[in-house]
Design an enzyme around this catalytic site. Structure first.
Site, short mmCIF file in Angstrom:
data_model
loop_
_atom_site.label_atom_id
_atom_site.label_comp_id
_atom_site.label_asym_id
_atom_site.label_seq_id
_atom_site.Cartn_x
_atom_site.Cartn_y
_atom_site.Cartn_z
CB VAL A 61 -40.10 -9.45 -87.45
CG1 VAL A 61 -39.83 -9.96 -88.85
CG2 VAL A 61 -39.56 -8.05 -87.24
CE LYS A 62 -39.75 -4.72 -83.69
NZ LYS A 62 -39.70 -4.09 -84.96
#
Ligand SMILES: Cc1ncc(COP(=O)(O)O)c(C=O)c1O
Length: 374
Positions: free
Chosen positions: A179-180
């Site tokens: 999700v980064k």
């Protein structure tokens, strides 16, 4: 379902990974260095040490600082547990500072109030992608002769007064979880300008052994010496090939995140009582998350549930760390320690934010939020 965050992987990424699978080095190989160089350049630092995840990066930092039993490390109450856990891994006591209500980043006044003779370091977290008030934190750190550390796991691509996040603190940790901003599957890195710290970080990443297998192979030697105690926190070449390919797209993705944030900021005010976090004028947010505060008096859990029914998977980042059972039991923390964090976290919700979102997705999230809040 529109998730709160999601990776973008294209055919170039796939090709880069497949090429490694057909080559000679699966673990530490040329792609690790390639990835490290691109992370260092983007973060504005001389060295990047890539590791197996962001938690390992934070642990490496604590070790390189010489944090140990009897020491205290001050960090924010609102962050992922790993920020505080890293100090615990090395036998230290995490001390929780309160946060600023508008940005949810660590409050420098609260930090100063918690400094004792046992304080070993101050850790700022660029929460949701928004840089901390680094000038104020540096002033506190300098006054007390303490090192300043950044947990930049949310903030690759962000800047404060023109300085990229990796160019501000003595060491900065990044995460490359899917999700980064860019992903290696699992992965992390520490960046620093300091040669001696970089050397310590590299040793701790690989068992305390000074030369890796590939270097020995290239030099035709079998000899190695372990000169300190370390972990196996290495990241492999397969992951770094993906990471290096992803890094080429970082700038564009951060721009897209900012455009999504701008669209949210122009449309969300239509929902009465809903608040968004503030961006300070001197900072450029990298928008890992887009965090809203549900109107006062509205049940956040009910909003979260209704959003799911409407196809939107929101999330909450984070319950204050000092309220987790482990910290209550081990360190005697609890309610009343950080009143702003405890009050604000009850209202926060992370709504979808990832570069592949279309403007239509953004508008669908806003419409669903309006319905869910009612
Ligand atoms: C603020 C913060 N610090 C540290 C970490 C740990 O990173 P990782 O999941 O790569 O171990 C995360 C991950 O979500 C994070 O959000």
């Amino acid at each position: 379902m529109i998730p709160y965050g999601r990776q973008s992987v294209d055919e170039d990424d796939v090709r880069a990974v497949v090429e490694v699978l057909r080559g000679a080095w699966l673990t530490t190989g040329p792609n690790v260095e390639l990835f490290e160089r691109s992370v260092a350049a983007a973060a504005g630092a001389r060295h990047a040490i890539a590791v197996s995840n962001g938690t390992a990066a934070l642990h490496c930092i604590m070790h390189a600082l010489g944090v140990g039993s009897g020491d205290e490390v001050i960090g924010p109450a609102i962050t992922f547990v790993a920020t505080a856990n890293a100090a615990v891994f090395e036998g230290a006591t995490p001390i929780f500072a309160d946060v600023d209500a508008d940005t949810l980043t660590i409050d420098p006044r609260s930090v100063e109030a918690r400094i004792t003779p046992r304080t070993k370091a101050i850790v700022g977290v660029d929460y949701a992608g928004h840089p901390c008030d680094w000038d104020a934190l540096r002033a506190v750190a300098s006054k007390h002769g303490l090192p300043l550390i950044a947990d930049g796991c949310h903030a690759l691509g962000a800047s404060s007064k023109g300085a990229p996040v990796g160019a501000i603190a003595a060491m900065t940790a990044f995460s490359f979880h899917p999700v980064k901003h860019v992903t290696t599957g699992e992965g992390g890195a520490v960046v620093t300008d300091d040669d001696a710290l970089a050397q310590k970080l590299r040793l701790f990443r690989a068992h305390g052994i000074a030369t890796d297998h590939r270097t020995r192979e290239l030099k035709g030697t079998f000899l190695y010496e372990m000169i300190g105690l370390g972990y196996n926190y290495r990241i492999c070449d397969i992951q770094c090939a993906l990471g290096a390919s992803q890094m080429k797209k970082l700038e564009g993705w951060v721009e897209r995140r900012r455009a999504i944030a701008a669209r949210y900021r122009s449309t969300l005010p239509a929902i009465a009582g809903l608040e968004v976090l503030r961006d300070r004028d001197d900072s450029k947010n990298a928008y890992h998350l887009f965090v809203v505060k549900v109107p006062a008096g509205i049940d956040r859990a009910a909003v979260h549930r209704r959003l799911r029914e409407l196809g939107i998977a929101a999330n909450v980042h984070y319950m204050p760390v000092h309220l987790h059972p482990f910290y209550r039991e081990r360190f005697g923390t609890g309610e009343g320690l950080c009143p702003t964090a405890e009050r604000e976290w009850e209202r926060i919700l992370s709504i979808p934010m990832y570069p592949a979102m279309t403007d239509g997705d953004v508008d669908a999230v806003v419409a669903a939020l309006k319905t869910a809040i009612g």
